[in-house]
Design a protein around this motif. Sequence first.
Motif, mmCIF file in Angstrom:
data_model
loop_
_atom_site.group_PDB
_atom_site.id
_atom_site.type_symbol
_atom_site.label_atom_id
_atom_site.label_comp_id
_atom_site.label_asym_id
_atom_site.label_seq_id
_atom_site.Cartn_x
_atom_site.Cartn_y
_atom_site.Cartn_z
ATOM 1 N N LEU A 18 56.904 -14.677 22.022
ATOM 2 C CA LEU A 18 57.738 -15.880 22.107
ATOM 3 C C LEU A 18 58.448 -15.923 23.458
ATOM 4 C CD1 LEU A 18 59.077 -18.361 20.756
ATOM 5 C CD2 LEU A 18 60.808 -16.799 19.828
ATOM 6 N N PHE A 19 58.199 -16.995 24.220
ATOM 7 C CA PHE A 19 58.910 -17.242 25.470
ATOM 8 C C PHE A 19 59.986 -18.303 25.221
ATOM 9 C CE2 PHE A 19 54.861 -15.603 27.019
ATOM 10 C CZ PHE A 19 55.253 -14.769 28.071
ATOM 11 N N VAL A 20 61.241 -17.948 25.457
ATOM 12 C CA VAL A 20 62.347 -18.895 25.318
ATOM 13 C C VAL A 20 62.895 -19.189 26.714
ATOM 14 C CG1 VAL A 20 64.675 -19.270 24.423
ATOM 15 C CG2 VAL A 20 62.970 -18.105 23.014
ATOM 16 N N GLY A 21 62.878 -20.464 27.097
ATOM 17 C CA GLY A 21 63.367 -20.850 28.415
ATOM 18 C C GLY A 21 62.458 -21.894 29.025
ATOM 19 N N SER A 22 62.873 -22.410 30.160
ATOM 20 C CA SER A 22 62.071 -23.394 30.878
ATOM 21 C C SER A 22 62.051 -22.998 32.353
ATOM 22 C CB SER A 22 62.650 -24.798 30.703
ATOM 23 O OG SER A 22 63.985 -24.839 31.206
ATOM 24 N N GLY A 23 61.189 -23.636 33.106
ATOM 25 C CA GLY A 23 61.122 -23.327 34.523
ATOM 26 C C GLY A 23 59.937 -24.002 35.180
ATOM 27 N N LYS A 24 59.902 -23.918 36.496
ATOM 28 C CA LYS A 24 58.902 -24.679 37.253
ATOM 29 C C LYS A 24 57.473 -24.172 37.059
ATOM 30 C CE LYS A 24 59.422 -22.136 41.628
ATOM 31 N NZ LYS A 24 59.744 -22.276 43.065
ATOM 32 N N ASN A 25 57.318 -22.948 36.555
ATOM 33 C CA ASN A 25 55.972 -22.393 36.381
ATOM 34 C C ASN A 25 55.510 -22.364 34.929
ATOM 35 O OD1 ASN A 25 57.048 -20.144 38.886
ATOM 36 N ND2 ASN A 25 55.564 -21.771 39.222
ATOM 37 N N GLU A 26 56.163 -23.155 34.084
ATOM 38 C CA GLU A 26 55.831 -23.149 32.658
ATOM 39 C C GLU A 26 54.372 -23.547 32.415
ATOM 40 O OE1 GLU A 26 57.739 -24.842 28.469
ATOM 41 O OE2 GLU A 26 58.827 -25.076 30.365
ATOM 42 N N GLU A 27 53.907 -24.620 33.060
ATOM 43 C CA GLU A 27 52.525 -25.070 32.885
ATOM 44 C C GLU A 27 51.536 -24.040 33.408
ATOM 45 O OE1 GLU A 27 51.194 -27.599 31.195
ATOM 46 O OE2 GLU A 27 53.248 -27.902 30.507
ATOM 47 N N PHE A 28 51.900 -23.380 34.507
ATOM 48 C CA PHE A 28 51.053 -22.339 35.077
ATOM 49 C C PHE A 28 50.803 -21.233 34.056
ATOM 50 C CE2 PHE A 28 50.834 -18.141 37.070
ATOM 51 C CZ PHE A 28 49.754 -18.283 37.940
ATOM 52 N N PHE A 29 51.858 -20.787 33.375
ATOM 53 C CA PHE A 29 51.714 -19.694 32.421
ATOM 54 C C PHE A 29 51.048 -20.145 31.129
ATOM 55 C CE2 PHE A 29 55.118 -17.778 35.087
ATOM 56 C CZ PHE A 29 54.400 -16.649 35.481
ATOM 57 N N LYS A 30 51.229 -21.407 30.749
ATOM 58 C CA LYS A 30 50.511 -21.929 29.584
ATOM 59 C C LYS A 30 49.008 -21.930 29.852
ATOM 60 C CE LYS A 30 54.148 -24.857 27.605
ATOM 61 N NZ LYS A 30 54.609 -26.253 27.382
ATOM 62 N N LYS A 31 48.622 -22.336 31.071
ATOM 63 C CA LYS A 31 47.204 -22.327 31.448
ATOM 64 C C LYS A 31 46.664 -20.900 31.506
ATOM 65 C CE LYS A 31 47.329 -26.675 34.039
ATOM 66 N NZ LYS A 31 47.285 -27.310 35.391
ATOM 67 N N MET A 32 47.515 -19.963 31.980
ATOM 68 C CA MET A 32 47.106 -18.559 32.034
ATOM 69 C C MET A 32 46.832 -18.033 30.625
ATOM 70 S SD MET A 32 49.085 -15.174 33.548
ATOM 71 C CE MET A 32 48.819 -15.592 35.266
ATOM 72 N N ALA A 33 47.717 -18.368 29.683
ATOM 73 C CA ALA A 33 47.531 -17.932 28.294
ATOM 74 C C ALA A 33 46.215 -18.457 27.731
ATOM 75 C CB ALA A 33 48.711 -18.390 27.441
ATOM 76 N N LYS A 34 45.910 -19.708 28.070
ATOM 77 C CA LYS A 34 44.661 -20.316 27.595
ATOM 78 C C LYS A 34 43.451 -19.640 28.232
ATOM 79 C CE LYS A 34 42.637 -24.866 26.721
ATOM 80 N NZ LYS A 34 42.812 -26.334 26.906
ATOM 81 N N LYS A 35 43.557 -19.364 29.524
ATOM 82 C CA LYS A 35 42.462 -18.701 30.242
ATOM 83 C C LYS A 35 42.205 -17.300 29.705
ATOM 84 C CE LYS A 35 40.916 -17.718 34.968
ATOM 85 N NZ LYS A 35 41.292 -17.757 36.420
ATOM 86 N N LEU A 36 43.282 -16.626 29.310
ATOM 87 C CA LEU A 36 43.171 -15.272 28.757
ATOM 88 C C LEU A 36 42.791 -15.280 27.271
ATOM 89 C CD1 LEU A 36 46.357 -13.728 30.438
ATOM 90 C CD2 LEU A 36 43.983 -13.074 30.934
ATOM 91 N N LYS A 37 42.697 -16.485 26.714
ATOM 92 C CA LYS A 37 42.324 -16.682 25.306
ATOM 93 C C LYS A 37 43.315 -16.014 24.347
ATOM 94 C CE LYS A 37 37.442 -17.176 26.451
ATOM 95 N NZ LYS A 37 36.052 -16.677 26.264
ATOM 96 N N ILE A 38 44.600 -16.177 24.676
ATOM 97 C CA ILE A 38 45.651 -15.626 23.812
ATOM 98 C C ILE A 38 46.638 -16.715 23.379
ATOM 99 C CG2 ILE A 38 45.584 -13.225 24.625
ATOM 100 C CD1 ILE A 38 47.920 -14.027 26.544
ATOM 101 N N GLU A 39 46.220 -17.991 23.522
ATOM 102 C CA GLU A 39 47.147 -19.075 23.175
ATOM 103 C C GLU A 39 47.559 -19.030 21.709
ATOM 104 O OE1 GLU A 39 43.168 -21.378 23.719
ATOM 105 O OE2 GLU A 39 44.004 -19.403 24.192
ATOM 106 N N ASP A 40 46.721 -18.403 20.856
ATOM 107 C CA ASP A 40 47.072 -18.264 19.443
ATOM 108 C C ASP A 40 48.162 -17.210 19.233
ATOM 109 O OD1 ASP A 40 45.151 -16.317 20.261
ATOM 110 O OD2 ASP A 40 44.847 -15.781 18.155
ATOM 111 N N LYS A 41 48.408 -16.378 20.251
ATOM 112 C CA LYS A 41 49.400 -15.314 20.156
ATOM 113 C C LYS A 41 50.704 -15.660 20.876
ATOM 114 C CE LYS A 41 47.192 -12.168 17.827
ATOM 115 N NZ LYS A 41 47.704 -11.776 16.495
ATOM 116 N N VAL A 42 50.710 -16.744 21.635
ATOM 117 C CA VAL A 42 51.845 -17.050 22.515
ATOM 118 C C VAL A 42 52.513 -18.357 22.108
ATOM 119 C CG1 VAL A 42 52.560 -17.477 24.891
ATOM 120 C CG2 VAL A 42 50.765 -15.804 24.422
#
Length: 391
Positions: free
Chosen positions: A244-268
């Motif tokens: 669980l990531f709590v917070g906001s910031g300018k790189n939020e979309e970057f890390f969401k895409k990273m999670a998807k690329k790593l195929k862990i979006e179901d865990k994040v």
Amino acid sequence: MEKYKLGIVIDAFYPMIDGVISVVDNLAKYLSKKLDVTIFTLKPTGKKQDNIIHPYKVERCKAIPVPFLDYDMATPSFDKTFTKKFKEFSPDVIYFHSPSSLASFATKYAKKYNVPCICHLHSQYKRDIQRATHNKLLTNLILKLFMKNFNRANLAIAVNEFTRDLYINEYHLKVPVKVVYNATNMLPCQDEAKAREIVNKKFALKDDEKLLLFVGRINKLKNLDIILKSLPLLREKYSNFKMLFVGSGKNEEFFKKMAKKLKIEDKVIFAGKIMDKDLLTNIYSRSDLFLFPSQYDTDGIVRIEAASQHTPTVFVENTGASSAIIDGQTGFIAKNNPQSFAEKTLLALTDEQLYHQVSQNVFTKLYRTWEDSASEIYKIIIDIIKRGKNE
């Protein structure tokens, strides 16, 4: 008996919010119970004014925006009303938390009127300036100006030993330093079962799932890629968890895409900013581990918030935040790579006896309130005032 007057000086304040502003606000609240406290800061340019009612006074100076920084710069030389209010307040001691233009004004005032002066060391300024300017020469020049102000103080307070040593050895601080640790206002959760139920429902968690947590800015500065890249490695050996990531910031979309690329979006889960303090307390309480790989932070109040709920933290080595941590006793320290971070997280999740001991230790040894820290600083303030009067 008339209270001593404490002038707190800071080059940024509400409505802007950051870690240093939070520290100053919390210290000022407690110090104002025993001292006559006024915060001297700037008027934010082109932004909403501070509408919060504080238990201390706030005086503001005219300011101009700085093109390459997120901050504005106070201009006390062009604000006679502000300088008049500062002189009329006539502080018994000056306590500054940032080294820019207001610190320069305040330290010159201190020298002219023989007022004792304390500075508080929060940040890695060289790294901040370098990131903003991308110019080594300009970085060294600005840092030299900042250190000139710090070295005008009679005494410095550092947030930990790492910061103290950084300022002495790398920034060439010349004044004596005392360490006073940061703290939190977060109180231990009174009903852990209820907290668990609330958080499970809000984030659709299974009751037996382990919860890993990060709270803070979603920014590359926080080294968050180490967390995300460690999760596929962790899942190979232990899959019953959510991050669980709590917070906001300018790189939020970057890390969401990273999670998807790593195929862990179901865990994040990216929860965004959470301002509800009760909910945040419940989240810390429900979490099994707090993950804090930041190499940027000198300390990190979030790790103390986690400790308030008996939640241990996984750090990376050789950072300010991990500098006072003993691996396997008051936290878990990994090397700065995903493999090591995954291994240390796995150890914390699977060694129940070790986890229980560290969980108890973080509460008894790391958790402290702002009243604790403010009491230490109050003693320092009174001591420096009395020494000044006896000279």
